[in-house]
Motif scaffolding. Structure first.
Motif, PDB file in Angstrom:
ATOM      1  N   ILE B  77       0.849  -1.195   0.000  1.00 48.73           N
ATOM      2  CA  ILE B  77       0.000   0.000   0.000  1.00 48.73           C
ATOM      3  C   ILE B  77       0.881   1.241   0.000  1.00 48.73           C
ATOM      4  O   ILE B  77       2.093   1.154   0.198  1.00 48.73           O
ATOM      5  CB  ILE B  77      -0.977   0.034   1.194  1.00 48.73           C
ATOM      6  N   SER B  78       0.251   2.386  -0.227  1.00 45.90           N
ATOM      7  CA  SER B  78       0.985   3.650  -0.307  1.00 45.90           C
ATOM      8  C   SER B  78       0.887   4.384   1.025  1.00 45.90           C
ATOM      9  O   SER B  78       0.052   4.063   1.872  1.00 45.90           O
ATOM     10  CB  SER B  78       0.375   4.532  -1.395  1.00 45.90           C
ATOM     11  N   ASP B  79       1.718   5.401   1.162  1.00 43.83           N
ATOM     12  CA  ASP B  79       1.576   6.299   2.310  1.00 43.83           C
ATOM     13  C   ASP B  79       0.173   6.897   2.261  1.00 43.83           C
ATOM     14  O   ASP B  79      -0.328   7.230   1.184  1.00 43.83           O
ATOM     15  CB  ASP B  79       2.615   7.423   2.244  1.00 43.83           C
ATOM     16  N   GLY B  80      -0.484   7.023   3.416  1.00 44.02           N
ATOM     17  CA  GLY B  80      -1.851   7.539   3.431  1.00 44.02           C
ATOM     18  C   GLY B  80      -2.901   6.446   3.268  1.00 44.02           C
ATOM     19  O   GLY B  80      -4.080   6.741   3.160  1.00 44.02           O
ATOM     20  N   GLN B  81      -2.442   5.196   3.247  1.00 46.34           N
ATOM     21  CA  GLN B  81      -3.393   4.074   3.199  1.00 46.34           C
ATOM     22  C   GLN B  81      -3.303   3.260   4.480  1.00 46.34           C
ATOM     23  O   GLN B  81      -2.291   3.282   5.188  1.00 46.34           O
ATOM     24  CB  GLN B  81      -3.072   3.167   2.014  1.00 46.34           C
ATOM     25  N   ALA B  82      -4.375   2.499   4.739  1.00 49.79           N
ATOM     26  CA  ALA B  82      -4.425   1.640   5.921  1.00 49.79           C
ATOM     27  C   ALA B  82      -4.783   0.222   5.485  1.00 49.79           C
ATOM     28  O   ALA B  82      -5.356   0.030   4.410  1.00 49.79           O
ATOM     29  CB  ALA B  82      -5.475   2.163   6.902  1.00 49.79           C
ATOM     30  N   VAL B  83      -4.425  -0.753   6.297  1.00 53.10           N
ATOM     31  CA  VAL B  83      -4.856  -2.132   6.037  1.00 53.10           C
ATOM     32  C   VAL B  83      -5.454  -2.741   7.297  1.00 53.10           C
ATOM     33  O   VAL B  83      -5.031  -2.444   8.414  1.00 53.10           O
ATOM     34  CB  VAL B  83      -3.714  -3.076   5.578  1.00 53.10           C
ATOM     35  N   TYR B  84      -6.437  -3.597   7.072  1.00 52.95           N
ATOM     36  CA  TYR B  84      -6.950  -4.463   8.136  1.00 52.95           C
ATOM     37  C   TYR B  84      -6.045  -5.690   8.158  1.00 52.95           C
ATOM     38  O   TYR B  84      -5.669  -6.194   7.098  1.00 52.95           O
ATOM     39  CB  TYR B  84      -8.391  -4.839   7.804  1.00 52.95           C
ATOM     40  N   ALA B 171      -6.115  11.055   5.922  1.00 50.61           N
ATOM     41  CA  ALA B 171      -5.374  12.308   5.776  1.00 50.61           C
ATOM     42  C   ALA B 171      -5.324  12.975   7.140  1.00 50.61           C
ATOM     43  O   ALA B 171      -6.172  12.718   7.999  1.00 50.61           O
ATOM     44  CB  ALA B 171      -6.066  13.214   4.766  1.00 50.61           C
ATOM     45  N   GLU B 172      -4.340  13.826   7.330  1.00 46.06           N
ATOM     46  CA  GLU B 172      -4.283  14.626   8.548  1.00 46.06           C
ATOM     47  C   GLU B 172      -4.821  16.006   8.218  1.00 46.06           C
ATOM     48  O   GLU B 172      -4.485  16.578   7.177  1.00 46.06           O
ATOM     49  CB  GLU B 172      -2.852  14.704   9.069  1.00 46.06           C
ATOM     50  N   GLY B 173      -5.676  16.524   9.090  1.00 43.67           N
ATOM     51  CA  GLY B 173      -6.264  17.836   8.826  1.00 43.67           C
ATOM     52  C   GLY B 173      -6.932  18.357  10.082  1.00 43.67           C
ATOM     53  O   GLY B 173      -6.604  17.948  11.195  1.00 43.67           O
ATOM     54  N   GLU B 174      -7.866  19.284   9.865  1.00 40.01           N
ATOM     55  CA  GLU B 174      -8.641  19.814  10.990  1.00 40.01           C
ATOM     56  C   GLU B 174     -10.109  19.543  10.726  1.00 40.01           C
ATOM     57  O   GLU B 174     -10.587  19.734   9.598  1.00 40.01           O
ATOM     58  CB  GLU B 174      -8.436  21.332  11.113  1.00 40.01           C
ATOM     59  N   GLY B 179      -7.407  19.335  15.359  1.00 39.54           N
ATOM     60  CA  GLY B 179      -6.478  18.505  14.593  1.00 39.54           C
ATOM     61  C   GLY B 179      -6.894  17.050  14.655  1.00 39.54           C
ATOM     62  O   GLY B 179      -7.177  16.533  15.738  1.00 39.54           O
ATOM     63  N   ALA B 180      -6.946  16.405  13.479  1.00 37.31           N
ATOM     64  CA  ALA B 180      -7.454  15.026  13.470  1.00 37.31           C
ATOM     65  C   ALA B 180      -6.810  14.213  12.354  1.00 37.31           C
ATOM     66  O   ALA B 180      -6.416  14.747  11.314  1.00 37.31           O
ATOM     67  CB  ALA B 180      -8.971  15.035  13.279  1.00 37.31           C
ATOM     68  N   ILE B 181      -6.727  12.908  12.595  1.00 37.27           N
ATOM     69  CA  ILE B 181      -6.492  11.962  11.508  1.00 37.27           C
ATOM     70  C   ILE B 181      -7.880  11.602  10.994  1.00 37.27           C
ATOM     71  O   ILE B 181      -8.736  11.154  11.755  1.00 37.27           O
ATOM     72  CB  ILE B 181      -5.762  10.696  12.003  1.00 37.27           C
ATOM     73  N   ILE B 182      -8.084  11.874   9.691  1.00 35.75           N
ATOM     74  CA  ILE B 182      -9.399  11.630   9.078  1.00 35.75           C
ATOM     75  C   ILE B 182      -9.277  10.352   8.271  1.00 35.75           C
ATOM     76  O   ILE B 182      -8.670  10.338   7.202  1.00 35.75           O
ATOM     77  CB  ILE B 182      -9.794  12.819   8.169  1.00 35.75           C
ATOM     78  N   SER B 183      -9.855   9.276   8.799  1.00 38.05           N
ATOM     79  CA  SER B 183      -9.642   7.954   8.201  1.00 38.05           C
ATOM     80  C   SER B 183     -10.960   7.418   7.655  1.00 38.05           C
ATOM     81  O   SER B 183     -11.959   7.367   8.384  1.00 38.05           O
ATOM     82  CB  SER B 183      -9.087   7.020   9.282  1.00 38.05           C
ATOM     83  N   PHE B 193     -16.220   7.863   8.443  1.00 36.33           N
ATOM     84  CA  PHE B 193     -14.864   8.177   8.878  1.00 36.33           C
ATOM     85  C   PHE B 193     -14.666   7.772  10.330  1.00 36.33           C
ATOM     86  O   PHE B 193     -15.623   7.723  11.118  1.00 36.33           O
ATOM     87  CB  PHE B 193     -14.601   9.683   8.757  1.00 36.33           C
ATOM     88  N   GLU B 194     -13.413   7.502  10.645  1.00 34.08           N
ATOM     89  CA  GLU B 194     -12.997   7.420  12.039  1.00 34.08           C
ATOM     90  C   GLU B 194     -12.020   8.572  12.243  1.00 34.08           C
ATOM     91  O   GLU B 194     -11.059   8.716  11.489  1.00 34.08           O
ATOM     92  CB  GLU B 194     -12.391   6.046  12.328  1.00 34.08           C
ATOM     93  N   LEU B 195     -12.355   9.426  13.219  1.00 38.36           N
ATOM     94  CA  LEU B 195     -11.573  10.636  13.464  1.00 38.36           C
ATOM     95  C   LEU B 195     -10.779  10.460  14.748  1.00 38.36           C
ATOM     96  O   LEU B 195     -11.345  10.268  15.821  1.00 38.36           O
ATOM     97  CB  LEU B 195     -12.514  11.848  13.591  1.00 38.36           C
ATOM     98  N   TYR B 196      -9.458  10.516  14.621  1.00 40.32           N
ATOM     99  CA  TYR B 196      -8.579  10.418  15.775  1.00 40.32           C
ATOM    100  C   TYR B 196      -8.169  11.830  16.155  1.00 40.32           C
ATOM    101  O   TYR B 196      -7.700  12.587  15.298  1.00 40.32           O
ATOM    102  CB  TYR B 196      -7.317   9.633  15.430  1.00 40.32           C
TER     103      TYR B 196
END
Lengths: 130, 360
Positions: B77-84, B171-174, B179-183, B193-196
């Protein structure tokens, strides 16, 4: 409605059933508190008319999305009526637990058992101290 | 004393019924499980999942270190991607199921189940070769925003172009100035989304989502609807459907096991099991008689015990009694029949195609 929805004309058990005494018969259901705790009721399993129950016997189950809850008979006797409408519309137990949500009617084998049940005040105390 | 997320007071103010879940004081429902479930299927729901844990690997070799611990492949996978993925033991069973976020080859963040936080971190510390894991569990709150209206809701609260964040990307943003990780991930079968975010920002983010989401019909949703939603999708729940004694292949999660990548814990056992044939499988079934299957109920075939129900409910959307359970491989094909024992009664069941809930 709060959990303190406890009609004064009914009797109650520690397991959150109510009983309405009508001569030598008793109509049984679950309390407002019981249905609120259980959440959305989606399935009921009821005994057959003619079944005999001893006081405290498990006579059926009520299930919500999340959990299974057993029903216990408040008195001893014979089941003379069952609310079959609940099988099709179990949500009636949430919507009208003291009315359309009645569960069954028992013909008492020992009328003195009625005096062992809690009155509204005692059941209210049970909820407060829970 | 149960642990509390930063949103504990917010849940109580909303009238949530609180329960102990894995040592955390969490909302099981606010008003009605069915209403919360349907809000997510038709509108949008908010879940506090701050009890979940995070473990971070930072520095040269972070990707390789994590790749040797998990069953899926971060190199693909690329940067900015996630895997289960599975965090597997030597036998190919689950220490936990996780989501791994690739910020870069030198920064990987892993989200773990609340019930396994301590165990997972200890496991990773013991087995990591290269980069040392850091427990970041107390540095994040997490809010899941799930449902067909989730994307619109989150977009109105952020300058980040969320249309560019595909499924299992982040992505990281607001969001709402926080400030949140927007997944773009979730556990409901719906878009969302899951927002961290930082624990101190969680209340502001939660309240902004609730307020802005009014026009979308947003509802705060508890653990009970989270469970019924994931069950309708046959998403595995650790401790129910997957555990340390059932392998990833038995659980039907072969797609998160990359046997062709370099060595990872559990690989040898799974290669051997695949060659020998998988003897029991996790299936989805419907009852064809009255009742609701529940975790732990026995599965019988012609009166003999052959398996066990791992999850079950009355699916609020599918409106059927549905279950998940392990059965012998010969009973795993769609259309196979067996009985579920419910309070001493054998209730017939049939294996069906999953997910149970199919999007219209």
């Amino acid at each position: 409605m709060s959990d303190q929805n406890i009609p004064g004309n009914l009797k109650y058990t520690n397991e959150h059933e109510w009983a309405r005494v009508e001569g030598n018969k008793v109509v049984v259901g679950i309390t407002h508190h019981a249905q609120a705790t259980l959440g959305d009721v989606v399935y009921v399993e009821l005994p057959k008319v003619g079944a005999t129950l001893d006081q405290g016997d498990e006579f059926g189950t009520v299930e919500s999305v999340k959990a299974v809850s057993e029903l216990f008979s408040p008195v001893s006797g014979k089941v003379v009526k069952v609310n079959d409408a609940l099988t099709e519309s179990p949500e009636t137990l949430n919507e009208d637990p003291y009315g359309e949500g009645w569960i069954l009617e028992i013909e008492l084998s020992d009328t003195s058992q009625v005096s062992e049940l809690l009155d509204a005040a005692a059941y209210g105390n049970l909820l407060k101290n829970a | 004393m149960a642990r509390r997320t930063p949103l504990n007071d917010a849940h109580r103010a909303l009238g949530a019924r609180m329960v102990d879940f894995a040592g955390w004081d969490m909302p099981v429902q606010y008003t009605s499980v069915i209403a919360e479930h349907e809000a997510v299927r038709n509108h949008v729901g908010l879940f506090d999942v701050s009890h979940m844990g995070e473990v971070e690997f930072t520095g040269p070799g972070a990707l390789e270190t994590v790749n040797a611990l998990i069953s899926n492949d971060l190199a693909r996978i690329s940067d900015g991607q996630a895997v289960y993925a599975g965090l597997l033991n030597e036998q190919g069973g689950f220490v936990d199921d996780i989501v791994a976020y690739r910020f870069s080859p030198e920064r990987i963040l892993i989200c773990v189940n609340a019930s396994n936080r301590d165990k997972d971190f200890a496991w990773m510390k013991e087995h990591a070769r290269g980069v040392t894991p850091v427990d970041r569990g107390d540095d994040f709150a997490q809010i899941a925003v799930q449902g067909p209206k989730a994307a619109g809701l989150v977009q109105r609260l952020t300058k980040t172009d969320t249309s560019k964040i595909g499924t299992y990307r982040f992505a990281e943003g607001e969001v709402a100035g926080v400030g949140a990780i927007i997944s773009r991930t979730g556990y409901t079968g719906e878009d969302g989304f899951e927002l961290y975010c930082a624990p101190g920002d969680a209340v502001a983010l939660w309240n902004a989502l609730l307020t802005e989401g009014q026009q979308d019909g947003v509802k705060a949703c508890g653990l009970a609807s989270r469970d019924s939603l994931r069950t309708e999708m046959k998403y595995a729940l650790y401790g129910n459907d997957i555990d340390d004694s059932h392998t990833a292949l038995e659980a039907g999660l072969g797609w998160i096991v990359k046997l062709d990548k370099a060595g990872f814990i559990g690989k040898d056992a799974l290669v051997a099991q695949k060659a020998a044939g998988v003897k029991r499988k996790l299936v989805g079934f419907e009852l064809t008689g009255p009742g609701i299957p529940r975790h732990g109920y026995p599965i019988h075939k012609e009166g003999k015990p052959v398996g066990e129900v791992t999850s079950g409910t009355m699916g609020p959307t599918v409106k059927k009694p549905i279950g998940i359970g392990y059965v012998p491989a010969e009973l795993a094909a769609e259309g196979s029949t067996f009985d579920v024992e419910i309070r001493g009664r054998a209730v017939p069941a049939v294996v069906v195609k999953t997910p149970f809930h199919k999007k219209p």
